[in-house]
Design a protein around this motif. Structure first.
Motif, PDB file in Angstrom:
ATOM      1  N   ASN A   1       0.838  -1.192   0.000  1.00 35.52           N
ATOM      2  CA  ASN A   1       0.000   0.000   0.000  1.00 35.52           C
ATOM      3  C   ASN A   1       0.879   1.251   0.000  1.00 35.52           C
ATOM      4  O   ASN A   1       1.781   1.385   0.827  1.00 35.52           O
ATOM      5  N   HIS A   2       0.600   2.164  -0.935  1.00 36.91           N
ATOM      6  CA  HIS A   2       1.335   3.433  -1.008  1.00 36.91           C
ATOM      7  C   HIS A   2       0.349   4.605  -0.921  1.00 36.91           C
ATOM      8  O   HIS A   2       0.642   5.683  -1.422  1.00 36.91           O
ATOM      9  N   SER A   3      -0.800   4.330  -0.305  1.00 33.72           N
ATOM     10  CA  SER A   3      -1.938   5.245  -0.180  1.00 33.72           C
ATOM     11  C   SER A   3      -2.714   5.271  -1.494  1.00 33.72           C
ATOM     12  O   SER A   3      -2.300   4.691  -2.499  1.00 33.72           O
ATOM     13  N   SER A   4      -3.826   5.965  -1.500  1.00 41.23           N
ATOM     14  CA  SER A   4      -4.627   6.079  -2.711  1.00 41.23           C
ATOM     15  C   SER A   4      -4.142   7.242  -3.581  1.00 41.23           C
ATOM     16  O   SER A   4      -3.802   7.062  -4.740  1.00 41.23           O
ATOM     17  N   ALA A   5      -4.080   8.428  -2.992  1.00 50.95           N
ATOM     18  CA  ALA A   5      -3.809   9.634  -3.775  1.00 50.95           C
ATOM     19  C   ALA A   5      -2.357  10.075  -3.768  1.00 50.95           C
ATOM     20  O   ALA A   5      -2.006  11.039  -4.450  1.00 50.95           O
ATOM     21  N   HIS A   6      -1.486   9.404  -2.997  1.00 51.15           N
ATOM     22  CA  HIS A   6      -0.081   9.805  -2.861  1.00 51.15           C
ATOM     23  C   HIS A   6       0.045  11.247  -2.383  1.00 51.15           C
ATOM     24  O   HIS A   6       0.873  12.020  -2.860  1.00 51.15           O
ATOM     25  N   GLU A  14       1.673   5.869  14.665  1.00 57.90           N
ATOM     26  CA  GLU A  14       0.682   5.267  15.555  1.00 57.90           C
ATOM     27  C   GLU A  14      -0.621   4.969  14.821  1.00 57.90           C
ATOM     28  O   GLU A  14      -1.259   3.933  15.054  1.00 57.90           O
ATOM     29  N   LEU A  15      -1.007   5.848  13.908  1.00 57.00           N
ATOM     30  CA  LEU A  15      -2.207   5.606  13.107  1.00 57.00           C
ATOM     31  C   LEU A  15      -2.019   4.385  12.221  1.00 57.00           C
ATOM     32  O   LEU A  15      -2.896   3.507  12.145  1.00 57.00           O
ATOM     33  N   VAL A  16      -0.884   4.311  11.555  1.00 58.34           N
ATOM     34  CA  VAL A  16      -0.596   3.181  10.668  1.00 58.34           C
ATOM     35  C   VAL A  16      -0.559   1.873  11.453  1.00 58.34           C
ATOM     36  O   VAL A  16      -1.071   0.838  10.997  1.00 58.34           O
ATOM     37  N   GLU A  17       0.025   1.920  12.642  1.00 59.51           N
ATOM     38  CA  GLU A  17       0.056   0.726  13.479  1.00 59.51           C
ATOM     39  C   GLU A  17      -1.360   0.303  13.869  1.00 59.51           C
ATOM     40  O   GLU A  17      -1.680  -0.895  13.877  1.00 59.51           O
ATOM     41  N   SER A  18      -2.218   1.267  14.184  1.00 62.05           N
ATOM     42  CA  SER A  18      -3.591   0.937  14.569  1.00 62.05           C
ATOM     43  C   SER A  18      -4.360   0.300  13.417  1.00 62.05           C
ATOM     44  O   SER A  18      -5.322  -0.442  13.638  1.00 62.05           O
ATOM     45  N   LEU A  19      -3.927   0.569  12.186  1.00 66.41           N
ATOM     46  CA  LEU A  19      -4.552  -0.035  11.007  1.00 66.41           C
ATOM     47  C   LEU A  19      -3.932  -1.379  10.661  1.00 66.41           C
ATOM     48  O   LEU A  19      -4.360  -2.021   9.694  1.00 66.41           O
ATOM     49  N   GLY A  20      -2.916  -1.781  11.426  1.00 69.92           N
ATOM     50  CA  GLY A  20      -2.333  -3.108  11.255  1.00 69.92           C
ATOM     51  C   GLY A  20      -1.227  -3.228  10.247  1.00 69.92           C
ATOM     52  O   GLY A  20      -0.913  -4.328   9.775  1.00 69.92           O
ATOM     53  N   ARG A  39      -9.208  11.410   7.905  1.00 73.46           N
ATOM     54  CA  ARG A  39      -8.940  11.576   6.471  1.00 73.46           C
ATOM     55  C   ARG A  39      -7.829  10.650   5.989  1.00 73.46           C
ATOM     56  O   ARG A  39      -7.962   9.983   4.959  1.00 73.46           O
ATOM     57  N   VAL A  40      -6.735  10.600   6.739  1.00 73.17           N
ATOM     58  CA  VAL A  40      -5.608   9.765   6.327  1.00 73.17           C
ATOM     59  C   VAL A  40      -5.983   8.283   6.417  1.00 73.17           C
ATOM     60  O   VAL A  40      -5.655   7.492   5.522  1.00 73.17           O
ATOM     61  N   ALA A  41      -6.674   7.906   7.474  1.00 78.71           N
ATOM     62  CA  ALA A  41      -7.102   6.512   7.608  1.00 78.71           C
ATOM     63  C   ALA A  41      -8.003   6.111   6.449  1.00 78.71           C
ATOM     64  O   ALA A  41      -7.904   4.995   5.922  1.00 78.71           O
ATOM     65  N   ALA A  42      -8.884   7.016   6.021  1.00 78.42           N
ATOM     66  CA  ALA A  42      -9.791   6.718   4.907  1.00 78.42           C
ATOM     67  C   ALA A  42      -9.009   6.527   3.608  1.00 78.42           C
ATOM     68  O   ALA A  42      -9.327   5.635   2.808  1.00 78.42           O
ATOM     69  N   ASP A  43      -7.983   7.347   3.393  1.00 82.78           N
ATOM     70  CA  ASP A  43      -7.181   7.245   2.169  1.00 82.78           C
ATOM     71  C   ASP A  43      -6.415   5.925   2.133  1.00 82.78           C
ATOM     72  O   ASP A  43      -6.415   5.226   1.110  1.00 82.78           O
ATOM     73  N   VAL A  44      -5.763   5.583   3.226  1.00 82.05           N
ATOM     74  CA  VAL A  44      -4.992   4.338   3.283  1.00 82.05           C
ATOM     75  C   VAL A  44      -5.929   3.134   3.186  1.00 82.05           C
ATOM     76  O   VAL A  44      -5.630   2.148   2.483  1.00 82.05           O
ATOM     77  N   THR A  45      -7.067   3.206   3.844  1.00 84.98           N
ATOM     78  CA  THR A  45      -8.027   2.103   3.820  1.00 84.98           C
ATOM     79  C   THR A  45      -8.608   1.916   2.430  1.00 84.98           C
ATOM     80  O   THR A  45      -8.793   0.776   1.960  1.00 84.98           O
ATOM     81  N   LEU A  46      -8.901   3.014   1.739  1.00 85.23           N
ATOM     82  CA  LEU A  46      -9.404   2.914   0.367  1.00 85.23           C
ATOM     83  C   LEU A  46      -8.393   2.212  -0.526  1.00 85.23           C
ATOM     84  O   LEU A  46      -8.754   1.332  -1.322  1.00 85.23           O
ATOM     85  N   ALA A  47      -7.125   2.594  -0.408  1.00 80.86           N
ATOM     86  CA  ALA A  47      -6.092   1.939  -1.208  1.00 80.86           C
ATOM     87  C   ALA A  47      -6.038   0.449  -0.913  1.00 80.86           C
ATOM     88  O   ALA A  47      -5.928  -0.380  -1.824  1.00 80.86           O
ATOM     89  N   GLN A  48      -6.121   0.092   0.363  1.00 84.44           N
ATOM     90  CA  GLN A  48      -6.064  -1.316   0.734  1.00 84.44           C
ATOM     91  C   GLN A  48      -7.261  -2.077   0.171  1.00 84.44           C
ATOM     92  O   GLN A  48      -7.119  -3.211  -0.321  1.00 84.44           O
ATOM     93  N   GLN A  49      -8.429  -1.482   0.224  1.00 83.21           N
ATOM     94  CA  GLN A  49      -9.619  -2.124  -0.326  1.00 83.21           C
ATOM     95  C   GLN A  49      -9.487  -2.343  -1.831  1.00 83.21           C
ATOM     96  O   GLN A  49      -9.870  -3.402  -2.349  1.00 83.21           O
ATOM     97  N   ARG A  50      -8.955  -1.373  -2.535  1.00 82.14           N
ATOM     98  CA  ARG A  50      -8.791  -1.509  -3.981  1.00 82.14           C
ATOM     99  C   ARG A  50      -7.750  -2.581  -4.309  1.00 82.14           C
ATOM    100  O   ARG A  50      -7.926  -3.373  -5.241  1.00 82.14           O
ATOM    101  N   ILE A  51      -6.658  -2.616  -3.556  1.00 78.66           N
ATOM    102  CA  ILE A  51      -5.633  -3.639  -3.776  1.00 78.66           C
ATOM    103  C   ILE A  51      -6.218  -5.030  -3.574  1.00 78.66           C
ATOM    104  O   ILE A  51      -6.032  -5.936  -4.397  1.00 78.66           O
TER     105      ILE A  51
END
Length: 377
Positions: free
Chosen positions: A169-174, A228-234, A192-204
């Protein structure tokens, strides 16, 4: 989309044949007199963007140089493994001395690419496939969804997956994930950042059926709240600061050796292939008042990096965006900058000779928000 740091050039330039011979003699004597012997888990992760003769030079490795890198990996006796395999083996190697010895003997490394450029599919993939070597691509998914020019397609990515490719994952919008929008508080930024990273993961996951939780920060930028946010997302996450694999910061701030532009000639590449982490028990970053701070620094900041050593280190050299002062005691090193950190991204790099013949390496990334409030691409 991040150019490699000028500090790497300074580091590489200091490692001449004459210097290596002088240091080797010095270290031979030091080992005899003091029993100097550092045993470290050694592994590196390589990072590329474009592999092309026609893309921006600062983020590109020429086709000929990339082919040469692959030849050097072979002649240096390294085994190329997938990034998940390398991380798992790295974790196991920390359990006991037997595991560490076995890991050392394998001489494993991982190859990564950021962004999803077409040149990776056209030029890098065939050369890696012919060697049956796995690699990882950290993709920002918006260009693939919108079929931007210069990026490969989802179908081409699926073709690579069938030949040993891992997708990260490199985020959705970079976007610059550290950027706070006007009127945005911490809670809004996290959402906002969690939504962007999560969207990218869902698309992948939807396009590839892979569900690896590996992330590379856009532009290599991160701070403690983002980690810490990235860690909370696993996620396990990588920056773009140079160095051998080490978790001394955290599993959400792992280093890679970036290549592009004038970086990566034979001597530079071989040095980095054989790099080891400095033996560090802890790393602290302080501002000029002595207060602990983070990787994001203020305009007038003169940060000091404190390295708590886990073993003996001699002849340590450090380089930064300005002149540095190094103060070392038996188990502690202080590295201070003489001038404020410049706008954008920079690093403090420290190296020391390892008794095996290679270099130990540590990199502390530093990020300073420009005066206009917008992070630099």
């Amino acid at each position: 989309m991040l150019t490699t740091d000028a500090n790497d050039c300074v580091v590489a330039a200091t490692i001449t044949v004459k210097a290596v011979l002088r240091i080797a003699v010095r270290y031979s004597l030091a080992m005899i007199l003091s029993g100097f012997a550092i045993q470290l888990k050694a592994a590196v992760v390589l990072q590329y963007h474009h592999v092309s003769d026609h893309t921006p030079a600062s983020t590109s490795t020429s086709i000929a140089r990339f082919e040469r890198h692959l030849q050097l990996i072979e002649t240096q006796g390294f085994e190329v493994v997938s990034l998940p395999t390398l991380l798992e083996n790295f974790k196991i190697a920390g359990e006991n001395q037997k595991s560490r010895d076995q890991f050392e003997q394998k001489k494993q490394l991982a190859i990564t690419f950021d962004d999803g450029y077409e040149s990776v599919y056209r030029n890098a993939y065939p050369r890696l496939k012919s060697r049956n070597w796995p690699f990882t691509i950290f993709v920002n998914t918006q260009p693939l969804d919108e079929r931007w020019a210069g990026f490969f397609r989802w179908s081409e990515l699926r073709e690579m997956l069938a030949n040993g490719v891992t997708v990260g994952n490199h985020s959705s919008a970079h976007d610059h994930l550290l950027q706070r929008l006007q009127g945005e508080n911490s809670e809004m930024w996290r959402a906002r950042v969690a939504a962007d990273v999560t969207l990218a993961q869902q698309r992948i996951e939807a396009e590839t059926d892979q569900a690896q939780r590996l992330l590379a920060y856009p532009f290599g930028e991160f701070d403690r709240p983002l980690r810490e946010l990235v860690e909370s997302l696993g996620f396990v996450a990588f920056g773009q600061h140079s160095g051998a694999l080490t978790d001394v910061h955290s599993w959400q701030a792992l280093p890679r050796f970036p290549f592009g532009g004038h970086y990566g000639d034979d001597a530079d590449f071989v040095t980095k292939l054989n790099a080891r982490p400095l033996p560090l028990a802890q790393v602290n970053l302080y501002d000029q008042s002595g207060k602990k701070t983070d990787a994001v620094v203020s305009e007038q900041a003169l940060p000091t990096v404190e390295l708590i050593l886990a073993d003996k280190v001699a002849a340590l050299q450090c380089f930064g965006p300005s002149e540095v002062k190094v103060t070392q005691t038996q188990d502690r090193v202080l590295v201070s900058l003489a001038a404020p950190v410049p706008e954008g991204r920079s690093r403090i790099n420290c190296t020391a000779r390892h008794f095996s013949g290679g270099f130990m390496w540590f990199s502390q990334p530093l990020f300073r928000l420009p005066a206009n409030g917008r992070w630099l691409d």
